[in-house]
Design an enzyme around this catalytic site. Structure first.
Site, short mmCIF file in Angstrom:
data_model
loop_
_atom_site.label_atom_id
_atom_site.label_comp_id
_atom_site.label_asym_id
_atom_site.label_seq_id
_atom_site.Cartn_x
_atom_site.Cartn_y
_atom_site.Cartn_z
N GLU A 180 0.83 -1.22 0.00
CA GLU A 180 0.00 0.00 0.00
C GLU A 180 0.86 1.26 0.00
O GLU A 180 0.81 2.07 0.93
CB GLU A 180 -0.95 -0.01 1.20
CG GLU A 180 -2.00 -1.10 1.10
CD GLU A 180 -3.08 -1.01 2.16
OE1 GLU A 180 -2.83 -0.41 3.22
OE2 GLU A 180 -4.18 -1.53 1.93
N GLU A 372 -5.59 -8.25 -1.01
CA GLU A 372 -6.26 -8.09 0.29
C GLU A 372 -7.71 -7.74 0.03
O GLU A 372 -8.01 -6.83 -0.76
CB GLU A 372 -5.66 -6.93 1.10
CG GLU A 372 -4.35 -7.23 1.76
CD GLU A 372 -3.86 -6.07 2.63
OE1 GLU A 372 -4.69 -5.36 3.24
OE2 GLU A 372 -2.63 -5.88 2.69
C1 BG6 Z 1 -4.34 -2.84 4.79
C2 BG6 Z 1 -3.03 -3.35 5.27
O1 BG6 Z 1 -4.31 -1.48 4.95
O2 BG6 Z 1 -5.51 -3.17 5.44
C3 BG6 Z 1 -3.11 -4.42 6.34
O3 BG6 Z 1 -2.18 -3.74 4.23
C4 BG6 Z 1 -4.27 -4.11 7.25
O4 BG6 Z 1 -1.87 -4.45 6.99
C5 BG6 Z 1 -5.55 -4.17 6.45
O5 BG6 Z 1 -4.34 -4.93 8.36
C6 BG6 Z 1 -6.81 -3.94 7.26
O6 BG6 Z 1 -6.69 -2.77 7.99
P1 BG6 Z 1 -6.89 -2.73 9.56
O7 BG6 Z 1 -6.47 -1.39 9.95
O8 BG6 Z 1 -8.32 -2.98 9.80
O9 BG6 Z 1 -6.02 -3.78 10.12
#
Ligand code: BG6
Length: 493
Positions: A180, A372
């Site tokens: 990201e 993701e």
């Molecule tokens: C992304 C990241 O921003 O979202 C992860 O690459 C992160 O590391 C995921 O865990 C979800 O975000 P959060 O803040 O809910 O953990």
């Protein structure tokens, strides 16, 4: 009827800093994320507003223990293999290999750890997809060099990257350089180890640091290709389109500008140079980039594919007056009246995934990889020990359908990786209660719990999705008879 290609990479992900823990074991050095506490003092450190963050015995630091993946990776990988994952995404902790960051030679214990982890993946036929830097830089480089604001850090990163390609290329063929990359605009310390000094022009610091990150990324791509012709390298975007709040041209123009800001780094990584709108953007932000003559040539090396995370779309308006703001997302935006939100205020928008995929492919004409996608939610362990996370199944199912539609639209997609494989520490809030995994981990926000792993309902559902290569997305019910874990204590969160 639509069929996913036989080679489609179904997977799930974790990151080193959110899962491994063992922050001082195996010769590992401290990294930027280790300095970010849980609780009220988290945000100032995370955003770079604390000029010299230091560890403090009165704070709890969730990354120090993570979910103990460092000690439990064999057990965890066995569970993920049981789910049938074809690809397992994780990251390497830079400070496990180079504890301070500027050593000449890597830490052999760190190398042995990851070699064993990747061999274990190989044993189960799971392809690792490895991020070199997932919100991760050794504190030694932050303290001594000012992190990415210093051009010297490029060479330290390349030494680290080359070590990874040399030592792990026999097991790993899919790589991402920086997780990201655009998040360093919004969360500079967690994103890139940048802490500001009072009175600095923050935009100047951020974009200069980003220039160094981009040079490092381009050179790492070149190195990866040198080490193995099989290596494929992606850039990684925190994805999600910026919708205009209305058809008012002022709202539409705002969305165009926000898209440019968001895609800025991917434009460089995927098209080989700064975009046409860069000069004006820099002028308006008071940024004067220091470049060396060879930089333009270096940036011409592009990534092989475009990877991105997708959780939510964003919504923007020419004027935010009288508009409700959605503070939940890391990227601040106007509340979209058409969308429901998660328990943490993230807009839920499956169609937005189809929109993002079409936009990214139209713009870059390179294969995409969703690395993701998932729902952060509070889970409850039922008295019989099961976790009935139908809301997560529903979220993922709807996003897979939207992804399938985008593929039918003609968008080439290498694979779909959910976030996360097992529960882990939330990157934004530091909480454990914001759970994403198919596997429940018994640990609460204060760090209490047995760390026991427990399969959720979604575990069995995703297993079925993969086994049918995405044909069967509706849940058939065998999980209760398969459930083996006896009921145990539930952490208080
Ligand atoms: C992304 C990241 O921003 O979202 C992860 O690459 C992160 O590391 C995921 O865990 C979800 O975000 P959060 O803040 O809910 O953990």
């Amino acid at each position: 009827m639509f069929q996913f290609p036989e080679t489609f990479l179904w997977g799930s992900a974790i990151s080193a800093n959110q899962a491994e823990g063992a922050f001082r074991e195996g010769g590992r050095g401290i990294s930027n994320i280790d300095m970010i506490p849980h609780g009220a003092d988290r945000m100032p450190v995370k955003l770079g507003n604390v000029a010299q963050p230091a560890l403090d015995p009165d704070h709890f630091y969730p990354s120090h223990t993570g979910v103990d993946f460092y000690h439990r990776y064999r057990e965890d990988l066995a569970l993920l293999a049981e789910m049938g994952l074809r690809v397992f995404r994780t990251s390497i902790s830079w400070s496990r290999l180079f504890p301070r960051g500027d050593e000449e030679t890597p830490n052999p214990e760190g190398i042995a750890f990851y070699q064993d982890l990747f061999r274990e993946c190989q044993k189960y036929g799971m392809q690792p997809l490895v991020t070199l830097s997932h919100f991760d830089i050794p504190m030694g480089l932050v303290e001594k060099y000012g992190s990415w604001r210093n051009r010297k850090v490029i060479d330290f990163f390349l030494r680290y990257a080359e070590t990874c390609f040399r030592e792990f290329s026999p097991y790993v063929h899919y790589w991402l350089t920086f997780n990201e990359i655009n998040i360093l605009l919004h969360s500079p310390f967690s994103g890139a180890g940048i802490a500001f000094q009072p009175g600095e022009n923050r935009n100047q610091v951020i974009y200069q640091a980003a220039h160094h990150v981009l040079l490092a990324s381009a050179q790492a791509v070149r190195l990866a290709h040198k080490y193995s012709a099989e290596n494929q390298v992606g850039c990684m975007l925190a994805g999600g389109s910026f919708y205009p709040y209305s058809c008012n041209p002022a709202d539409v123009w705002e969305s165009v500008q926000k898209e440019q800001e968001n895609l800025f780094f991917i434009d460089v990584q995927a098209r080989g140079g700064y975009p046409s709108y860069a000069a004006k953007m820099f002028r308006e932000k008071g940024v004067s980039l220091v470049m060396e003559p060879q930089d333009t040539e270096i940036l011409k090396t592009c990534t092989d594919f475009i990877s991105f995370s997708y959780y939510a779309s964003r919504c923007v308006a020419g004027s935010t007056e009288d508009k409700e703001i959605n503070d939940g997302n890391v990227v601040r935006s106007v509340k979209n009246p058409y969308l429901k939100t998660s328990q943490w205020g993230w807009a839920i928008d499956p169609l937005g995934l189809r929109i993002t995929m079409n936009q990214l492919y139209d713009r870059y004409q390179k294969p995409l990889f969703i690395v993701e996608n998932g729902l952060g939610a509070r889970d409850t362990v039922e008295p019989d020990g099961s976790i009935q996370d139908d809301y997560r199944i529903d979220y993922l199912r709807q996003h897979i359908l939207a992804m399938r539609d985008a593929m039918e639209d003609g968008v080439p997609l290498m694979g779909y990786i959910t976030w996360s494989a097992i529960d882990l520490v939330s990157a934004s809030t530091g909480e454990m209660s914001k759970r994403y995994g198919f596997v429940y981990v018994d640990k609460d926000n204060a760090g209490n719990g047995t760390l026991e792993r427990r399969k959720k309902k979604s575990f069995y559902w995703y297993k079925q999705v993969i086994a049918t290569n995405g044909q069967c997305l509706d849940w058939k019910e065998p999980h209760r008879t398969e459930h083996r874990n006896p009921p145990k204590r539930v952490s208080a969160e």
